[in-house]
Design a protein around this motif. Structure first.
Motif, PDB file in Angstrom:
ATOM      1  N   LYS A   1     -11.573   1.417 -11.270  1.00 58.98           N
ATOM      2  CA  LYS A   1     -10.986   1.645  -9.945  1.00 58.98           C
ATOM      3  C   LYS A   1     -10.592   3.107  -9.757  1.00 58.98           C
TER       4      LYS A   1
ATOM      5  N   ASP B   1      -0.719  -0.150  -4.337  1.00 52.65           N
ATOM      6  CA  ASP B   1      -1.877  -1.042  -4.414  1.00 52.65           C
ATOM      7  C   ASP B   1      -1.722  -2.071  -5.525  1.00 52.65           C
TER       8      ASP B   1
ATOM      9  N   ASP C   1      -4.404  -6.513  -7.088  1.00 54.61           N
ATOM     10  CA  ASP C   1      -4.797  -5.290  -6.394  1.00 54.61           C
ATOM     11  C   ASP C   1      -4.758  -5.559  -4.890  1.00 54.61           C
ATOM     12  N   ARG C   2      -3.704  -5.116  -4.261  1.00 51.04           N
ATOM     13  CA  ARG C   2      -3.514  -5.361  -2.826  1.00 51.04           C
ATOM     14  C   ARG C   2      -4.587  -4.676  -1.978  1.00 51.04           C
ATOM     15  N   SER C   3      -5.140  -3.570  -2.512  1.00 49.63           N
ATOM     16  CA  SER C   3      -6.146  -2.821  -1.751  1.00 49.63           C
ATOM     17  C   SER C   3      -7.521  -3.469  -1.830  1.00 49.63           C
ATOM     18  N   ASN C   4      -7.645  -4.526  -2.623  1.00 50.13           N
ATOM     19  CA  ASN C   4      -8.927  -5.206  -2.813  1.00 50.13           C
ATOM     20  C   ASN C   4      -8.758  -6.696  -2.519  1.00 50.13           C
ATOM     21  N   ASP C   5      -8.216  -6.989  -1.343  1.00 45.06           N
ATOM     22  CA  ASP C   5      -8.030  -8.383  -0.902  1.00 45.06           C
ATOM     23  C   ASP C   5      -7.177  -9.192  -1.877  1.00 45.06           C
ATOM     24  N   ASP C   6      -6.143  -8.539  -2.421  1.00 42.09           N
ATOM     25  CA  ASP C   6      -5.242  -9.204  -3.375  1.00 42.09           C
ATOM     26  C   ASP C   6      -6.010  -9.780  -4.564  1.00 42.09           C
ATOM     27  N   PHE C   7      -6.975  -9.023  -5.035  1.00 43.26           N
ATOM     28  CA  PHE C   7      -7.786  -9.458  -6.174  1.00 43.26           C
ATOM     29  C   PHE C   7      -6.922  -9.523  -7.430  1.00 43.26           C
TER      30      PHE C   7
END
Length: 232
Positions: A82, A5, A61-67
């Motif tokens: 997180k 992630d 953060d890939r799991s959060n729309d690339d945030f």
């Protein structure tokens, strides 16, 4: 193998190690991209699209729309929320954590960073400023004394538990030899440093992406000073 992630962009600096410490202590898988200061990658167009300040570290953060999160203290807070680790749950205790995190970001980091800069970079380049050196070394010592008082009766900065506050503070406080700041007489601080020195995950973290032992009083000081100065 699934893609982690967290994608971390960092280098071997006091701020750069903070998220590495969290990820290693929390046993979180992550992808790491080393940012080479010698190539000025932190100022490259692609990197500054992630971090407009052109500094490290940064996470995606890939799991959060690339945030994207930049600034080391903000990254620690984001990761702690997180993964629900290394951050108190009580409202007042969380406020105390934020206060001490801000203390590191506004005090310990900048003052010790300037002590290092004027002694390890400016002076070797022929720009020695005794007044600046004295000011930043003395202020760094004063701030370490504040930490020493906070640690009276405490194993860690917020009490018995290791938190993101310790993660933020440790790389800077532990680099007192590089800043040429004395920690003599600061028994509580030294006990805390020894305590974290004994944490395997943190000690692994400060070797990633690569170790810089001179920051912590080991290794070839002259060669390390020249290498560090060449980054600037």
């Amino acid at each position: 193998m699934p893609i982690p992630d967290i994608h971390l962009y960092t280098a071997s600096t006091m701020n750069g190690w903070k998220p590495v410490i969290f990820l290693e202590e929390a046993e979180v898988e992550y992808e790491l991209t080393y940012i080479d200061f010698g190539k000025k990658e932190q100022k490259s167009e692609w990197y500054m699209r992630l971090n407009p300040n052109g500094r490290i570290p940064t996470i995606v953060d890939r799991s959060n729309d690339d945030f994207v999160v930049f600034e080391s203290g903000a990254i620690l807070w984001y990761l702690a929320e997180k993964y629900q680790k290394f951050l108190p749950t009580d409202e007042k205790a969380r406020s105390q954590a934020l206060q001490w995190l801000m203390f590191q970001m506004s005090g310990i980091g900048p003052m010790m960073g300037q002590a290092m800069y004027f002694q390890r970079i400016a002076a070797p380049k022929g720009n020695e400023d005794p007044y600046a050196i004295e000011r930043y070394v003395n202020e760094s010592r004063r701030l370490l004394e504040v930490l020493d008082k906070q640690l009276v009766g405490n194993a860690y900065l917020l009490g018995d538990d290791f938190t993101i506050v310790d993660m933020a503070m440790y790389p800077w406080a532990r680099s007192y030899p590089w800043a040429k700041v004395s920690v003599g007489g600061l028994d509580n601080l030294n006990a805390w440093l020894n305590r974290i020195d004994a944490r395997p995950a943190t000690q692994k973290a400060v070797t990633i992406p690569k170790p810089f032992p001179a920051f912590f009083g080991n290794g070839d000081e002259a060669a390390s000073q020249a290498e560090n100065a060449s980054r600037f």
